[in-house]
Design a protein around this motif. Structure first.
Motif, PDB file in Angstrom:
ATOM      1  N   ASP A 182       0.823  -1.204   0.000  1.00 14.41           N
ATOM      2  CA  ASP A 182       0.000   0.000   0.000  1.00 14.41           C
ATOM      3  C   ASP A 182       0.862   1.260   0.000  1.00 14.41           C
ATOM      4  O   ASP A 182       0.485   2.273  -0.596  1.00 14.41           O
ATOM      5  CB  ASP A 182      -0.917   0.002   1.231  1.00 14.41           C
ATOM      6  N   ALA A 183       2.019   1.181   0.646  1.00 16.42           N
ATOM      7  CA  ALA A 183       2.912   2.348   0.694  1.00 16.42           C
ATOM      8  C   ALA A 183       3.853   2.405  -0.504  1.00 16.42           C
ATOM      9  O   ALA A 183       4.044   3.463  -1.107  1.00 16.42           O
ATOM     10  CB  ALA A 183       3.732   2.311   1.988  1.00 16.42           C
ATOM     11  N   TRP A 184       4.439   1.293  -0.863  1.00 16.51           N
ATOM     12  CA  TRP A 184       5.502   1.253  -1.867  1.00 16.51           C
ATOM     13  C   TRP A 184       4.996   0.946  -3.272  1.00 16.51           C
ATOM     14  O   TRP A 184       5.554   1.390  -4.267  1.00 16.51           O
ATOM     15  CB  TRP A 184       6.540   0.214  -1.449  1.00 16.51           C
ATOM     16  N   GLY A 185       3.937   0.160  -3.364  1.00 15.63           N
ATOM     17  CA  GLY A 185       3.469  -0.319  -4.658  1.00 15.63           C
ATOM     18  C   GLY A 185       3.624  -1.829  -4.734  1.00 15.63           C
ATOM     19  O   GLY A 185       4.099  -2.474  -3.804  1.00 15.63           O
ATOM     20  N   THR A 186       3.227  -2.393  -5.851  1.00 13.72           N
ATOM     21  CA  THR A 186       3.198  -3.849  -5.978  1.00 13.72           C
ATOM     22  C   THR A 186       4.273  -4.401  -6.904  1.00 13.72           C
ATOM     23  O   THR A 186       4.201  -5.566  -7.304  1.00 13.72           O
ATOM     24  CB  THR A 186       1.813  -4.297  -6.490  1.00 13.72           C
ATOM     25  N   ASP A 187       5.283  -3.580  -7.250  1.00 13.88           N
ATOM     26  CA  ASP A 187       6.325  -4.065  -8.158  1.00 13.88           C
ATOM     27  C   ASP A 187       7.424  -4.797  -7.385  1.00 13.88           C
ATOM     28  O   ASP A 187       8.607  -4.478  -7.464  1.00 13.88           O
ATOM     29  CB  ASP A 187       6.918  -2.906  -8.970  1.00 13.88           C
ATOM     30  N   TRP A 188       7.017  -5.787  -6.608  1.00 10.85           N
ATOM     31  CA  TRP A 188       7.952  -6.663  -5.901  1.00 10.85           C
ATOM     32  C   TRP A 188       7.271  -8.013  -5.720  1.00 10.85           C
ATOM     33  O   TRP A 188       6.119  -8.189  -6.096  1.00 10.85           O
ATOM     34  CB  TRP A 188       8.377  -6.055  -4.560  1.00 10.85           C
ATOM     35  N   ARG A 349       3.745  10.052  -2.376  1.00  7.74           N
ATOM     36  CA  ARG A 349       4.225   9.662  -3.709  1.00  7.74           C
ATOM     37  C   ARG A 349       5.614  10.231  -3.969  1.00  7.74           C
ATOM     38  O   ARG A 349       6.478   9.558  -4.534  1.00  7.74           O
ATOM     39  CB  ARG A 349       3.241  10.148  -4.777  1.00  7.74           C
ATOM     40  N   ARG A 350       5.846  11.460  -3.549  1.00  8.14           N
ATOM     41  CA  ARG A 350       7.163  12.074  -3.735  1.00  8.14           C
ATOM     42  C   ARG A 350       8.225  11.342  -2.903  1.00  8.14           C
ATOM     43  O   ARG A 350       9.378  11.250  -3.320  1.00  8.14           O
ATOM     44  CB  ARG A 350       7.119  13.544  -3.355  1.00  8.14           C
ATOM     45  N   LEU A 351       7.844  10.874  -1.727  1.00  2.00           N
ATOM     46  CA  LEU A 351       8.790  10.119  -0.909  1.00  2.00           C
ATOM     47  C   LEU A 351       9.233   8.860  -1.646  1.00  2.00           C
ATOM     48  O   LEU A 351      10.430   8.547  -1.707  1.00  2.00           O
ATOM     49  CB  LEU A 351       8.165   9.760   0.442  1.00  2.00           C
ATOM     50  N   ASP A 352       8.282   8.132  -2.218  1.00  2.00           N
ATOM     51  CA  ASP A 352       8.627   6.938  -2.996  1.00  2.00           C
ATOM     52  C   ASP A 352       9.511   7.302  -4.190  1.00  2.00           C
ATOM     53  O   ASP A 352      10.499   6.620  -4.480  1.00  2.00           O
ATOM     54  CB  ASP A 352       7.359   6.247  -3.500  1.00  2.00           C
ATOM     55  N   ASP A 353       9.139   8.364  -4.882  1.00  2.00           N
ATOM     56  CA  ASP A 353       9.919   8.795  -6.048  1.00  2.00           C
ATOM     57  C   ASP A 353      11.334   9.185  -5.648  1.00  2.00           C
ATOM     58  O   ASP A 353      12.301   8.899  -6.368  1.00  2.00           O
ATOM     59  CB  ASP A 353       9.231   9.971  -6.737  1.00  2.00           C
TER      60      ASP A 353
END
Length: 396
Positions: A182-188, A349-353
């Motif tokens: 939910d925080a990072w995304g599902t690309d793992w 989103r900016r933190l992840d980027d």
């Protein structure tokens, strides 16, 4: 005419030497023969592991290792003999062991092994022992019989713990995975492997380091940097002594933190400072818990209220497990506050980027500065001053 049938003594010598040379080149030496025979024994041993054939395994020598690891789901298991030192009817082999846990490892895990062998009455080689190379990390099955519990998207391997305890770890891991996504995304991979040794000493053995380095550390994740997505699945290794002292929230935060390292592995490398990788993992771990900064960062709050606002973001050296525990706590709390500030002031989103941008740089020099400029539109000096002011507002 009579001279045609005579052969000189020197000619005989040359022919004999030539024949001896050809014989030596054409046939294997005793050492080569022994190596080939030992490699075949190791191949049969590996095949027996994969096919769960206890009789075939026992036919190659000692069976204690098989007994300890038989519950572990394995897709691959092999040995590559690197050297063999023979002394009469005994030998010591150095080999590389490679294995993959079914459904979790994208590439083989490799480990150096030292095997002792001896010949039987039939003249064949048999394995007497199979241990980690001296001063290297152990595998969990080196420490005892492995129990296995499967979660929805987790695999828990333990030694010295009942299934009920291991199911508790699986439940926490299964809750951590969607929280991280939910925080990072599902690309793992969205799955994790947990190793739960019997003790702190067992944890240290799995890491190949002194136990004193991890006293008070609840868990660590192996291989969290430099993965590029091609490395085997990370292992979350638990220190049951320290982990057992945590409350339910603390246990969940720790596993969510470590699962974050698994998720971010492909974007974490030498360019990523520890304040960012550890701070981000803590940010995900505490995200949604409602815990305020003064509760999450008590050591940093104490420093700030005493007038000791840090002058700079923590260095990698500040995160040393074997050093001052208060310095270590402040380093983790400082990284968390930096990531929390980015999420608060620029958005999640900016933190992840920002995290991905730092890792994309590849090398440490200029990585943070470039990402700050490109993603957050600031400089390192400007970011540091904002962070220091944020600490005073949140903790002062």
């Amino acid at each position: 005419m009579a001279g045609r049938g005579r052969v000189s003594k020197s000619s005989v010598t040359v022919v004999c030497l030539l024949l001896a040379s050809l014989t030596a080149c054409g046939g294997p030496s005793a050492a080569d023969t022994a190596k080939a025979e030992v490699q075949r024994v190791l191949d049969r041993r590996a095949a027996a592991v994969l096919h769960h054939d206890v009789a075939a395994y026992a036919a190659t020598g000692a069976r204690d290792l098989y007994t300890r690891l038989r519950a572990v789901p394995l897709t691959d298991w092999s040995y590559r003999l690197k050297s063999l030192r023979r002394s009469g009817d005994t030998a010591v082999a150095q080999a590389e062991m490679r294995y993959r846990v079914t459904g979790y490892d994208k590439a083989p895990v490799t480990a150096g092994r030292t095997l002792t062998l001896s010949t039987g009455v039939d003249g064949k080689w048999y394995v007497d022992s199979d241990r980690p190379v001296k001063k290297s990390a152990e595998q969990l099955w080196d420490q005892g019989t492995v129990s296995v519990v499967r979660g929805r998207r987790s695999l828990v391997l333990g030694v010295g713990h009942g299934d009920a305890v291991l199911r508790g770890y699986a439940g926490l891991a299964d809750r951590a995975i969607p929280a991280v996504s939910d925080a990072w995304g599902t690309d793992w991979s969205r799955q994790v492997v947990l190793l739960v040794p019997k003790s702190l000493e067992g944890m240290a053995g799995l890491l190949g380091s002194p136990a004193s380095n991890y006293r008070g550390i609840a868990a660590v994740t192996t291989g969290e940097t430099g993965g590029a997505g091609r490395a085997p699945a990370d292992r979350i290794i638990v220190n049951p002594a320290a982990y057992g002292m945590l409350g339910s929230l603390g246990k969940q935060v720790v596993l969510t933190h470590e699962t974050t390292h698994v998720a971010t592995r492909a974007h974490t490398n030498a360019a990523t400072p520890l304040w960012l990788s550890e701070g981000y993992a803590d940010w995900v771990g505490y995200r949604g818990t409602g815990r305020p900064p003064d509760q999450v960062a008590p050591e940093l709050r104490r420093a700030v209220t005493d007038g000791g606002v840090p002058a700079a973001l923590p260095s990698d050296e500040d995160f040393g497990f074997a050093g001052d525990p208060f310095r270590l706590a402040r380093a983790y709390e400082s990284g968390w506050m930096a990531c929390r500030m980015i999420a608060d002031q620029w958005g999640e989103r900016r933190l992840d980027d920002f995290y991905r941008s730092v890792g994309a740089h590849g090398t440490r020099e200029g990585a943070v500065e470039d990402a700050l400029r490109k993603v957050l539109g600031t400089t390192l000096d400007g970011f540091t001053e904002q962070w220091r002011a944020y600490l005073v507002r949140q903790l002062g």
